[in-house]
Design a protein around this motif. Structure first.
Motif, mmCIF file in Angstrom:
data_model
loop_
_atom_site.group_PDB
_atom_site.id
_atom_site.type_symbol
_atom_site.label_atom_id
_atom_site.label_comp_id
_atom_site.label_asym_id
_atom_site.label_seq_id
_atom_site.Cartn_x
_atom_site.Cartn_y
_atom_site.Cartn_z
ATOM 1 N N VAL A 192 0.867 -1.211 0.000
ATOM 2 C CA VAL A 192 0.000 0.000 0.000
ATOM 3 C C VAL A 192 0.896 1.252 0.000
ATOM 4 O O VAL A 192 1.858 1.320 0.757
ATOM 5 C CB VAL A 192 -0.926 0.002 1.236
ATOM 6 C CG1 VAL A 192 -1.815 1.251 1.224
ATOM 7 C CG2 VAL A 192 -1.756 -1.280 1.271
ATOM 8 N N VAL A 193 0.530 2.175 -0.879
ATOM 9 C CA VAL A 193 1.282 3.452 -0.974
ATOM 10 C C VAL A 193 0.841 4.369 0.172
ATOM 11 O O VAL A 193 -0.365 4.578 0.389
ATOM 12 C CB VAL A 193 1.061 4.135 -2.322
ATOM 13 C CG1 VAL A 193 1.838 5.453 -2.387
ATOM 14 C CG2 VAL A 193 1.468 3.212 -3.450
ATOM 15 N N SER A 194 1.799 4.878 0.876
ATOM 16 C CA SER A 194 1.473 5.776 2.000
ATOM 17 C C SER A 194 1.113 7.174 1.475
ATOM 18 O O SER A 194 1.430 7.529 0.353
ATOM 19 C CB SER A 194 2.658 5.847 2.976
ATOM 20 O OG SER A 194 3.772 6.451 2.334
ATOM 21 N N GLU A 195 0.477 7.951 2.300
ATOM 22 C CA GLU A 195 0.062 9.311 1.925
ATOM 23 C C GLU A 195 1.071 10.365 2.340
ATOM 24 O O GLU A 195 0.874 11.547 2.063
ATOM 25 C CB GLU A 195 -1.297 9.607 2.574
ATOM 26 C CG GLU A 195 -2.394 8.685 2.089
ATOM 27 C CD GLU A 195 -3.711 8.994 2.757
ATOM 28 O OE1 GLU A 195 -3.708 9.882 3.653
ATOM 29 O OE2 GLU A 195 -4.745 8.368 2.397
ATOM 30 N N SER A 196 2.152 9.946 2.938
ATOM 31 C CA SER A 196 3.157 10.935 3.389
ATOM 32 C C SER A 196 4.073 11.290 2.228
ATOM 33 O O SER A 196 4.485 10.428 1.447
ATOM 34 C CB SER A 196 3.956 10.354 4.549
ATOM 35 O OG SER A 196 4.960 11.260 4.929
ATOM 36 N N VAL A 197 4.383 12.579 2.135
ATOM 37 C CA VAL A 197 5.271 13.049 1.060
ATOM 38 C C VAL A 197 6.687 12.603 1.327
ATOM 39 O O VAL A 197 7.477 12.376 0.397
ATOM 40 C CB VAL A 197 5.185 14.583 0.925
ATOM 41 C CG1 VAL A 197 6.121 15.091 -0.168
ATOM 42 C CG2 VAL A 197 3.773 15.032 0.689
ATOM 43 N N ASN A 198 7.010 12.413 2.566
ATOM 44 C CA ASN A 198 8.377 12.025 2.909
ATOM 45 C C ASN A 198 8.699 10.600 2.443
ATOM 46 O O ASN A 198 9.873 10.230 2.345
ATOM 47 C CB ASN A 198 8.592 12.131 4.410
ATOM 48 C CG ASN A 198 8.479 13.573 4.903
ATOM 49 O OD1 ASN A 198 8.856 14.513 4.185
ATOM 50 N ND2 ASN A 198 7.954 13.772 6.117
ATOM 51 N N ASP A 199 7.678 9.831 2.165
ATOM 52 C CA ASP A 199 7.897 8.439 1.730
ATOM 53 C C ASP A 199 7.820 8.320 0.229
ATOM 54 O O ASP A 199 7.404 7.300 -0.330
ATOM 55 C CB ASP A 199 6.849 7.509 2.370
ATOM 56 C CG ASP A 199 6.969 7.484 3.881
ATOM 57 O OD1 ASP A 199 8.097 7.701 4.370
ATOM 58 O OD2 ASP A 199 5.956 7.188 4.545
ATOM 59 N N LEU A 215 7.448 5.307 -4.685
ATOM 60 C CA LEU A 215 7.845 5.131 -6.073
ATOM 61 C C LEU A 215 8.260 3.678 -6.326
ATOM 62 O O LEU A 215 7.888 3.060 -7.331
ATOM 63 C CB LEU A 215 8.979 6.092 -6.420
ATOM 64 C CG LEU A 215 9.529 6.003 -7.851
ATOM 65 C CD1 LEU A 215 8.422 6.331 -8.853
ATOM 66 C CD2 LEU A 215 10.703 6.950 -8.024
ATOM 67 N N THR A 216 9.034 3.151 -5.400
ATOM 68 C CA THR A 216 9.471 1.745 -5.549
ATOM 69 C C THR A 216 8.281 0.802 -5.508
ATOM 70 O O THR A 216 8.188 -0.168 -6.276
ATOM 71 C CB THR A 216 10.449 1.392 -4.426
ATOM 72 O OG1 THR A 216 11.565 2.304 -4.459
ATOM 73 C CG2 THR A 216 10.955 -0.021 -4.580
ATOM 74 N N THR A 217 7.327 1.095 -4.643
ATOM 75 C CA THR A 217 6.140 0.234 -4.541
ATOM 76 C C THR A 217 5.314 0.294 -5.808
ATOM 77 O O THR A 217 4.797 -0.722 -6.293
ATOM 78 C CB THR A 217 5.299 0.649 -3.332
ATOM 79 O OG1 THR A 217 6.105 0.546 -2.148
ATOM 80 C CG2 THR A 217 4.087 -0.230 -3.180
ATOM 81 N N SER A 218 5.170 1.506 -6.385
ATOM 82 C CA SER A 218 4.386 1.663 -7.610
ATOM 83 C C SER A 218 5.045 0.930 -8.778
ATOM 84 O O SER A 218 4.371 0.265 -9.582
ATOM 85 C CB SER A 218 4.210 3.143 -7.926
ATOM 86 O OG SER A 218 3.544 3.811 -6.877
ATOM 87 N N VAL A 246 5.163 -3.833 -12.385
ATOM 88 C CA VAL A 246 5.837 -5.030 -12.926
ATOM 89 C C VAL A 246 5.058 -6.299 -12.565
ATOM 90 O O VAL A 246 4.914 -7.208 -13.395
ATOM 91 C CB VAL A 246 7.276 -5.086 -12.399
ATOM 92 C CG1 VAL A 246 7.944 -6.410 -12.809
ATOM 93 C CG2 VAL A 246 8.078 -3.924 -12.935
ATOM 94 N N ASP A 247 4.542 -6.377 -11.361
ATOM 95 C CA ASP A 247 3.781 -7.573 -10.979
ATOM 96 C C ASP A 247 2.521 -7.732 -11.802
ATOM 97 O O ASP A 247 2.120 -8.854 -12.120
ATOM 98 C CB ASP A 247 3.435 -7.524 -9.488
ATOM 99 C CG ASP A 247 4.673 -7.691 -8.616
ATOM 100 O OD1 ASP A 247 5.693 -8.222 -9.140
ATOM 101 O OD2 ASP A 247 4.629 -7.316 -7.423
ATOM 102 N N ASN A 248 1.850 -6.643 -12.132
ATOM 103 C CA ASN A 248 0.665 -6.737 -12.967
ATOM 104 C C ASN A 248 1.004 -7.025 -14.423
ATOM 105 O O ASN A 248 0.179 -7.563 -15.171
ATOM 106 C CB ASN A 248 -0.145 -5.452 -12.855
ATOM 107 C CG ASN A 248 -0.770 -5.303 -11.472
ATOM 108 O OD1 ASN A 248 -1.120 -6.288 -10.844
ATOM 109 N ND2 ASN A 248 -0.920 -4.062 -11.015
ATOM 110 N N PHE A 249 2.204 -6.636 -14.823
ATOM 111 C CA PHE A 249 2.602 -6.881 -16.210
ATOM 112 C C PHE A 249 2.911 -8.367 -16.428
ATOM 113 O O PHE A 249 2.560 -8.945 -17.449
ATOM 114 C CB PHE A 249 3.822 -6.014 -16.539
ATOM 115 C CG PHE A 249 4.251 -6.102 -17.967
ATOM 116 C CD1 PHE A 249 3.545 -5.429 -18.962
ATOM 117 C CD2 PHE A 249 5.356 -6.855 -18.322
ATOM 118 C CE1 PHE A 249 3.936 -5.527 -20.280
ATOM 119 C CE2 PHE A 249 5.750 -6.951 -19.639
ATOM 120 C CZ PHE A 249 5.054 -6.285 -20.632
#
Length: 376
Positions: A237-244, A249-252, A257-260
């Motif tokens: 899950v992508v967090s809502e914090s800008v600091n992360d 980005l890595t999670t997205s 890639v996993d969906n591809f």
């Protein structure tokens, strides 16, 4: 007178003139006179030698012939003695054989006479038995019925038929109306009670149900290919914090890639679809197990019965569609039959069988006792 004649003869010879030829011949022959005497002497010697040789040869031939005649005479005497011994031995053997033949004839005649007496005694005894105890045949019939009941128990495991045979045998003994047979009737009553206590199993009903299930095997639907469920993975899950932003980005990127490219891991056995040949063999194997259960029912083999039904149930659950109603009913019937116990506790022996056999032997010995006395 003789002297005068000789004188006159000499004178006449002296006075008689001789011719010239005569003188000549005398003169020529005078020198050859000694030769005839020598020849005659040699011939005599040769003749004497020849005679001696002839006499020696004759003597030697006579001596040799005498020796040969003596040998032949001795050989002939030995052969004659041997022939005499052989003739004596042959005569002895003939006498021995004649005695043995006579003995065999006497023994045979004696045995024939004994057998004739035995046969007559046996016929008499049988006639007396028939006339004196006609109801003893009921005892023999009861013995036969008891033996048949034993075969039904130990060979066919049929306690119901054995009970009917025992009751028929008890009825035969009851017709004798003999108080001495009460111990036998008591033993038969015990045997009948033990047979009636045996648990009744509807073998025919069980076999009919198994036969009906064999016919249902061909209607069971086969199961589709069974694939185990995939292991569920948690999506990041992508967090809502800008600091992360770096982590997001890595999670997205990873989610993209996993969906591809989809990769799912499944644990478990995959049951593929069966070919027509395999489905045919499956049906025949299930039918064979049901048929094996039928044979176990008639044999009273409880372990084999439950084992066959268990394998049939296992194959049904693995290879047939469990969502189909037909399959559910088939499995339920197997469970219902598997709960039944087909083994029964049959008696190891019948008490009355030995008692009836002993009673028959006792009566036969008593009736043929006179026959034994006649033989001795």
């Amino acid at each position: 007178m003789t002297d005068n004649k000789n004188t006159d003869t000499k004178q006449s010879k002296a006075t008689t003139p001789s011719s010239p030829d005569t003188h000549a011949s005398h003169s020529k022959a005078a020198p050859n006179k000694p030769k005839p005497a020598t020849r005659s002497r040699g011939g005599l010697i040769l003749g004497a030698v020849a005679i001696a040789i002839a006499l020696g040869s004759s003597g030697w031939l006579f001596y040799h012939g005498h020796q040969q005649a003596t040998v032949l005479q001795n050989t002939l005497s030995a052969q004659q003695a041997q022939i005499a011994r052989l003739e004596q031995a042959l005569n002895d053997q003939k006498q021995t054989a004649a005695k043995a033949r006579a003995q065999v004839i006497d023994d045979t005649q004696t045995r024939l006479a004994q057998q004739d007496n035995t046969l007559k005694s046996l016929q008499k005894a049988v006639a007396e038995v028939k006339g004196r105890r006609p109801n003893d045949w009921l005892l023999a019939e009861a013995d036969y019925l008891i033996r048949m009941a034993g075969r039904k128990i130990w060979l066919e495991h049929d306690a119901q038929s054995a009970t009917a045979l025992m009751e028929a045998a008890d009825h035969r003994i009851a017709q004798l109306n003999d108080p001495s047979l009460m111990p036998i009737r008591q033993a038969m009553a015990d045997d009948i009670t033990a047979l009636k206590a045996v648990k009744r199993i509807d073998r025919d009903g069980i076999v009919l149900r198994l036969t009906s299930m064999q016919q249902q095997v061909e209607t069971l639907p086969l199961a589709n290919a069974v694939i185990p469920d995939a292991i569920e993975t948690k999506k990041p899950v992508v967090s809502e914090s800008v600091n992360d932003w770096q982590t997001n980005l890595t999670t997205s990127v990873k989610d993209f890639v996993d969906n591809f490219v989809t990769y799912r891991k499944r644990d478990g056995n995959v049951v593929p679809l069966l070919s027509p040949t395999q489905s045919y063999y499956l049906q025949e194997n299930v039918k064979n197990k049901l048929d094996q259960a039928m044979r176990a029912v008639y044999q009273g083999n409880d372990a084999l019965y439950h084992e066959a039904l268990g394998m049939a149930k296992d194959w049904t659950l693995r290879f047939y569609n469990q969502d189909a109603t037909v399959t559910e009913r088939f499995v339920e019937q197997i469970d219902a039959l598997d709960q039944q116990r087909i083994g029964i506790d049959l008696p190891n022996k019948l008490k009355s069988q030995a008692l009836v056999s002993d009673e028959i032997d006792t009566r036969l010995r008593r009736d043929i006792a006179p026959l034994t006395g006649g033989q001795s």
